[in-house]
Design a protein around this motif. Structure first.
Motif, PDB file in Angstrom:
ATOM      1  N   TYR A 347       0.830  -1.205   0.000  1.00  0.00           N
ATOM      2  CA  TYR A 347       0.000   0.000   0.000  1.00  0.00           C
ATOM      3  C   TYR A 347       0.862   1.250   0.000  1.00  0.00           C
ATOM      4  CZ  TYR A 347      -3.741  -3.137   1.563  1.00  0.00           C
ATOM      5  OH  TYR A 347      -4.649  -4.147   1.654  1.00  0.00           O
ATOM      6  N   GLY A 348       0.318   2.303  -0.597  1.00  0.00           N
ATOM      7  CA  GLY A 348       0.974   3.597  -0.524  1.00  0.00           C
ATOM      8  C   GLY A 348       0.126   4.531   0.315  1.00  0.00           C
ATOM      9  N   LYS A 349       0.777   5.492   0.954  1.00  0.00           N
ATOM     10  CA  LYS A 349       0.043   6.404   1.812  1.00  0.00           C
ATOM     11  C   LYS A 349      -0.754   7.398   0.967  1.00  0.00           C
ATOM     12  CE  LYS A 349       0.673   8.147   6.339  1.00  0.00           C
ATOM     13  NZ  LYS A 349       1.449   8.619   7.433  1.00  0.00           N
ATOM     14  N   ILE A 350      -2.040   7.525   1.248  1.00  0.00           N
ATOM     15  CA  ILE A 350      -2.859   8.534   0.555  1.00  0.00           C
ATOM     16  C   ILE A 350      -2.500   9.891   1.161  1.00  0.00           C
ATOM     17  CG2 ILE A 350      -5.213   9.407   0.216  1.00  0.00           C
ATOM     18  CD1 ILE A 350      -6.180   6.506   0.688  1.00  0.00           C
ATOM     19  N   PHE A 450       5.721   3.546   1.476  1.00  0.00           N
ATOM     20  CA  PHE A 450       4.973   2.327   1.167  1.00  0.00           C
ATOM     21  C   PHE A 450       5.054   1.358   2.334  1.00  0.00           C
ATOM     22  CE2 PHE A 450       6.206   4.209  -2.851  1.00  0.00           C
ATOM     23  CZ  PHE A 450       5.002   4.182  -3.551  1.00  0.00           C
ATOM     24  N   ILE A 451       4.002   0.594   2.452  1.00  0.00           N
ATOM     25  CA  ILE A 451       3.985  -0.417   3.512  1.00  0.00           C
ATOM     26  C   ILE A 451       3.465  -1.738   2.949  1.00  0.00           C
ATOM     27  CG2 ILE A 451       3.551   1.264   5.350  1.00  0.00           C
ATOM     28  CD1 ILE A 451       0.586   0.223   5.323  1.00  0.00           C
ATOM     29  N   TYR A 452       3.729  -2.789   3.682  1.00  0.00           N
ATOM     30  CA  TYR A 452       3.026  -4.045   3.476  1.00  0.00           C
ATOM     31  C   TYR A 452       2.046  -4.186   4.629  1.00  0.00           C
ATOM     32  CZ  TYR A 452       6.677  -5.140   0.124  1.00  0.00           C
ATOM     33  OH  TYR A 452       7.514  -5.111  -0.948  1.00  0.00           O
ATOM     34  N   ALA A 453       0.851  -4.661   4.325  1.00  0.00           N
ATOM     35  CA  ALA A 453      -0.125  -4.778   5.414  1.00  0.00           C
ATOM     36  C   ALA A 453      -1.123  -5.883   5.135  1.00  0.00           C
ATOM     37  CB  ALA A 453      -0.856  -3.449   5.604  1.00  0.00           C
ATOM     38  N   ARG A 454      -1.690  -6.397   6.213  1.00  0.00           N
ATOM     39  CA  ARG A 454      -2.796  -7.349   6.095  1.00  0.00           C
ATOM     40  C   ARG A 454      -3.714  -7.170   7.292  1.00  0.00           C
ATOM     41  NH1 ARG A 454      -2.137 -11.423   9.901  1.00  0.00           N
ATOM     42  NH2 ARG A 454       0.007 -11.804  10.522  1.00  0.00           N
ATOM     43  N   PRO A 455      -5.009  -7.405   7.048  1.00  0.00           N
ATOM     44  CA  PRO A 455      -5.918  -7.353   8.195  1.00  0.00           C
ATOM     45  C   PRO A 455      -5.673  -8.578   9.075  1.00  0.00           C
ATOM     46  CG  PRO A 455      -7.109  -7.971   6.190  1.00  0.00           C
ATOM     47  CD  PRO A 455      -5.704  -7.706   5.784  1.00  0.00           C
ATOM     48  N   VAL A 456      -5.775  -8.418  10.378  1.00  0.00           N
ATOM     49  CA  VAL A 456      -5.570  -9.562  11.274  1.00  0.00           C
ATOM     50  C   VAL A 456      -6.913 -10.189  11.611  1.00  0.00           C
ATOM     51  CG1 VAL A 456      -3.417  -8.701  12.238  1.00  0.00           C
ATOM     52  CG2 VAL A 456      -5.568  -8.072  13.342  1.00  0.00           C
ATOM     53  N   LEU A 480      -2.070  -5.179  10.437  1.00  0.00           N
ATOM     54  CA  LEU A 480      -0.688  -5.283  10.856  1.00  0.00           C
ATOM     55  C   LEU A 480       0.129  -4.762   9.685  1.00  0.00           C
ATOM     56  CD1 LEU A 480       1.030  -6.353  13.219  1.00  0.00           C
ATOM     57  CD2 LEU A 480       1.310  -8.463  11.899  1.00  0.00           C
ATOM     58  N   ALA A 481       0.979  -3.771   9.935  1.00  0.00           N
ATOM     59  CA  ALA A 481       1.681  -3.117   8.837  1.00  0.00           C
ATOM     60  C   ALA A 481       3.187  -3.128   9.071  1.00  0.00           C
ATOM     61  CB  ALA A 481       1.189  -1.676   8.703  1.00  0.00           C
ATOM     62  N   VAL A 482       3.929  -3.122   7.980  1.00  0.00           N
ATOM     63  CA  VAL A 482       5.389  -3.112   8.024  1.00  0.00           C
ATOM     64  C   VAL A 482       5.880  -2.099   7.001  1.00  0.00           C
ATOM     65  CG1 VAL A 482       7.440  -4.548   7.939  1.00  0.00           C
ATOM     66  CG2 VAL A 482       5.213  -5.616   8.211  1.00  0.00           C
ATOM     67  N   ARG A 483       6.850  -1.286   7.381  1.00  0.00           N
ATOM     68  CA  ARG A 483       7.382  -0.336   6.409  1.00  0.00           C
ATOM     69  C   ARG A 483       8.235  -1.053   5.372  1.00  0.00           C
ATOM     70  NH1 ARG A 483       6.088   4.588   8.336  1.00  0.00           N
ATOM     71  NH2 ARG A 483       6.146   4.588  10.608  1.00  0.00           N
ATOM     72  N   GLU A 484       8.040  -0.667   4.140  1.00  0.00           N
ATOM     73  CA  GLU A 484       8.776  -1.336   3.070  1.00  0.00           C
ATOM     74  C   GLU A 484      10.283  -1.190   3.251  1.00  0.00           C
ATOM     75  OE1 GLU A 484       7.638  -1.623  -1.447  1.00  0.00           O
ATOM     76  OE2 GLU A 484       8.717   0.254  -1.113  1.00  0.00           O
ATOM     77  N   GLU A 485      10.703  -0.011   3.702  1.00  0.00           N
ATOM     78  CA  GLU A 485      12.159   0.201   3.780  1.00  0.00           C
ATOM     79  C   GLU A 485      12.766  -0.351   5.070  1.00  0.00           C
ATOM     80  OE1 GLU A 485      11.242   4.703   5.046  1.00  0.00           O
ATOM     81  OE2 GLU A 485      10.117   3.273   3.855  1.00  0.00           O
ATOM     82  N   ASP A 486      11.930  -0.852   5.981  1.00  0.00           N
ATOM     83  CA  ASP A 486      12.464  -1.418   7.217  1.00  0.00           C
ATOM     84  C   ASP A 486      11.502  -2.492   7.732  1.00  0.00           C
ATOM     85  OD1 ASP A 486      13.379  -2.079   9.697  1.00  0.00           O
ATOM     86  OD2 ASP A 486      13.374  -0.038  10.509  1.00  0.00           O
ATOM     87  N   LEU A 487      11.819  -3.735   7.414  1.00  0.00           N
ATOM     88  CA  LEU A 487      10.879  -4.814   7.703  1.00  0.00           C
ATOM     89  C   LEU A 487      10.766  -5.144   9.191  1.00  0.00           C
ATOM     90  CD1 LEU A 487      11.434  -7.288   4.732  1.00  0.00           C
ATOM     91  CD2 LEU A 487       9.689  -5.528   4.990  1.00  0.00           C
ATOM     92  N   TYR A 502      -4.480   4.689   3.445  1.00  0.00           N
ATOM     93  CA  TYR A 502      -3.688   3.897   2.501  1.00  0.00           C
ATOM     94  C   TYR A 502      -4.496   3.433   1.294  1.00  0.00           C
ATOM     95  CZ  TYR A 502      -0.223   3.809   6.158  1.00  0.00           C
ATOM     96  OH  TYR A 502       0.694   4.190   7.077  1.00  0.00           O
ATOM     97  N   LYS A 503      -3.822   3.330   0.158  1.00  0.00           N
ATOM     98  CA  LYS A 503      -4.471   2.688  -0.979  1.00  0.00           C
ATOM     99  C   LYS A 503      -3.532   1.646  -1.577  1.00  0.00           C
ATOM    100  CE  LYS A 503      -3.319   5.756  -4.852  1.00  0.00           C
ATOM    101  NZ  LYS A 503      -2.324   6.649  -4.269  1.00  0.00           N
ATOM    102  N   GLU A 504      -4.126   0.622  -2.161  1.00  0.00           N
ATOM    103  CA  GLU A 504      -3.305  -0.475  -2.625  1.00  0.00           C
ATOM    104  C   GLU A 504      -2.441  -0.068  -3.822  1.00  0.00           C
ATOM    105  OE1 GLU A 504      -5.400  -4.158  -2.824  1.00  0.00           O
ATOM    106  OE2 GLU A 504      -3.619  -5.244  -3.506  1.00  0.00           O
ATOM    107  N   GLU A 505      -1.231  -0.600  -3.849  1.00  0.00           N
ATOM    108  CA  GLU A 505      -0.288  -0.337  -4.938  1.00  0.00           C
ATOM    109  C   GLU A 505       0.152  -1.681  -5.498  1.00  0.00           C
ATOM    110  OE1 GLU A 505       1.028   2.585  -6.028  1.00  0.00           O
ATOM    111  OE2 GLU A 505       0.066   3.929  -4.573  1.00  0.00           O
ATOM    112  N   PRO A 506       0.600  -1.691  -6.742  1.00  0.00           N
ATOM    113  CA  PRO A 506       1.126  -2.972  -7.271  1.00  0.00           C
ATOM    114  C   PRO A 506       2.351  -3.441  -6.483  1.00  0.00           C
ATOM    115  CG  PRO A 506       1.457  -1.157  -8.826  1.00  0.00           C
ATOM    116  CD  PRO A 506       0.649  -0.607  -7.712  1.00  0.00           C
ATOM    117  N   LEU A 507       2.508  -4.748  -6.401  1.00  0.00           N
ATOM    118  CA  LEU A 507       3.703  -5.266  -5.733  1.00  0.00           C
ATOM    119  C   LEU A 507       4.929  -4.901  -6.543  1.00  0.00           C
ATOM    120  CD1 LEU A 507       2.538  -8.816  -4.644  1.00  0.00           C
ATOM    121  CD2 LEU A 507       3.212  -6.929  -3.138  1.00  0.00           C
ATOM    122  N   LYS A 508       6.041  -4.708  -5.844  1.00  0.00           N
ATOM    123  CA  LYS A 508       7.260  -4.340  -6.566  1.00  0.00           C
ATOM    124  C   LYS A 508       7.917  -5.560  -7.157  1.00  0.00           C
ATOM    125  CE  LYS A 508      10.122  -1.739  -4.143  1.00  0.00           C
ATOM    126  NZ  LYS A 508      10.946  -0.675  -3.605  1.00  0.00           N
TER     127      LYS A 508
END
Ligand SMILES: [Mn+2]
Length: 508
Positions: A347-350, A450-456, A480-487, A502-508
């Protein structure tokens, strides 16, 4: 659940006024009536302050309170006069804990849960630590100055103090504002405190402790007391927590009207205020601090109580809630784990507008300040480049200039926003409290993070790498979210905020 409808000046059109607090008054009831009467006298109205019921005040701290602070309260078990206006304080007209006095018009000022239909003239704020706080706030709204009356200020302080277990179970920022504003007679407070426990209450304390129940797997102790002053529950749980291998204590009593309980914790995995809120969820209320909290359960809201003996029911209920609480959470320690991002989306921050304050605009470099927020106080040392961010819900957190500039850019219009409780700051050493918002500038996120996230799907507690002592609790549906640049930078985002942020972004 709160109602703000009443101002004190609305009540000035009446002449024959009686203030009544609940039967068996406690310190908060006495202080509330005292303060209200003070206001009316100031306005040239001779209001009478009474309490009724079968018992006259006997508890020694309350006798000291009435005598030392000159509280003009009258015990009127057989009151026969029907006043033009009756105001019940620290209680609601028609309830079991207050003898009904017929009156032409009724007003209610209270901080308990709304239990019945309220009269039109009502001010009930259920989220306040004491009724004293509400009346203090209402007098302040009328621009009346109480600063010359030490007895009144001492009474208000002691009212809140007693209703929040020596301020330990305080949960509303307005309560803290009042404490800060009051000048009190310390010697009288000391005197009242040292007469707080009667011999009978000392015995109740002893019995409760002898009958303790210990849940070894959770290092948790449960103590049931006979009905008593709620402050005694704090005494019981504070004392029991000092026992080795006891990490959490819950002390409670049961009456037909209410179940009161105190919670204490000395471990970082259990926040007492959260556990208190959990125990009373949907059936009462609970709150306080991380280590000390308390709450109340309304027996009529207990599911399936039926004709069962309330005491047996509640004792089973409290145990079940505790088990459920311990079973419920998965604990995540960010400092020791790198997040597993399988199943997470990117996801990217809106870009959302937020506020930012350069703290050196408010105080000199090097100042130590207390920042008051809806969630509690945080302490910050101001450096040259310390900024404070104000989020969309009014939540605030410090950030350094580099990080701020990397994530946000300034907008060219002023920042303005209204929140339920406005964040404010004062120097830790004392001094006047300043609102933060007038110093804020509007910024917007640049959308570069950018973050990675999933609903728990269960309850979680996340210890972030920024704060090893405190966790953030999440419930099913939260992210639960994790910063892309620091897992290893793992955190939680509340479900109602997530789609706004947040809004969804394509995976890198
Ligand atoms: Mn009260």
């Amino acid at each position: 659940m709160s109602k703000h409808t009443l101002t004190l000046s609305e009540l000035l059109k009446y002449d024959d006024i009686v203030i009544q607090c609940h039967d068996n008054p406690d310190a908060d009831a006495l202080a509330s009536g005292f303060a209200l009467q003070w206001f009316f006298r100031k306005k040239g109205k001779d209001a009478r302050f009474i309490y009724r019921g079968s018992k006259k005040i006997r508890k020694s701290n309350l006798v000291i309170m009435v005598n030392e602070l000159g509280i003009p309260v009258n015990y009127e078990p057989d009151y026969a006069h029907k006043p033009e206006l009756l105001i019940t304080v620290d209680s609601q007209y028609g309830q079991r804990n207050i003898t009904t006095t017929p009156a032409e018009t009724v007003a209610v000022i209270d901080h308990h849960q709304v239990s019945d239909k309220l009269p039109h003239l009502s001010e009930v704020r259920s989220n306040m630590g004491s009724c004293s706080t509400i009346i203090w706030d209402m007098i302040r709204d009328e621009k009346e100055d109480i600063s010359q009356d030490m007895n009144l200020q001492t009474a208000l302080y002691y009212g809140l103090y007693s209703d929040t277990n020596r301020l330990a179970e305080l949960s509303n920022p307005l309560d803290r504002d009042m404490i800060e504003a009051l000048s009190i007679r310390e010697s009288v407070v000391k005197l009242m405190n040292n007469s707080n426990i009667s011999l009978a209450e000392l015995e109740i304390t002893g019995h409760a402790i002898i009958g303790y129940e210990y849940i070894e797997s959770d290092k948790c102790m449960i103590l049931q007391a006979e009905p008593c002053d709620p402050n005694i529950l704090g005494v019981i749980s504070d004392f029991s927590l000092e026992t080795e291998n006891v990490d959490v204590c819950v002390a409670y009593y049961v009456t037909p009207e209410e179940v009161k309980f105190s919670v204490r914790s000395c471990v970082r995995e259990v926040h007492a205020n959260e556990l208190a809120g959990f125990i009373a969820e949907n059936i009462g209320g609970g709150g306080g601090h991380m280590y000390k909290a308390g709450g109340v359960i309304h027996p009529e809201k207990l599911p399936g109580l039926g004709s069962e003996d309330p005491e047996a029911y509640v004792s089973r209920f409290v145990r079940e809630r505790l088990h459920a609480y311990y079973d419920r959470y998965e604990i995540i320690y960010a400092s020791t784990e790198e997040a597993d991002i399988t199943g997470m989306r990117r996801y990217g921050k809106i870009p959302v507008e937020m506020g930012t304050v350069k703290l050196t605009d408010m105080y000199p470099v090097g100042s130590l300040v207390d920042i008051r927020t809806m969630e509690g106080d945080i302490q910050v040392k101001i450096e040259e480049d310390t900024y404070l961010m104000i989020g969309i819900e009014g939540e605030v957190y410090p950030i350094d200039r580099k990080k701020m500039e990397r994530t946000y850019k300034f907008l060219d219009h002023p920042y303005s926003h209204e929140f339920e409780y406005e964040p404010s700051i004062k120097l830790t050493q004392g001094g006047e409290r300043k609102a933060v918002i007038p110093y804020a500038k509007a910024v917007i996120s640049t959308g570069q993070s950018f973050i990675y996230a999933r609903p728990v799907d269960k309850y979680i507690k996340v210890f972030t790498k920024w704060d090893e002592e405190n966790y953030y609790a999440g419930e099913p549906g939260d992210y639960l979210a994790v910063r892309e640049e620091d897992l290893s930078d793992i955190y939680r985002i509340q479900k109602d905020l997530f789609p706004r942020l947040y809004k969804e972004e394509p995976l890198k």
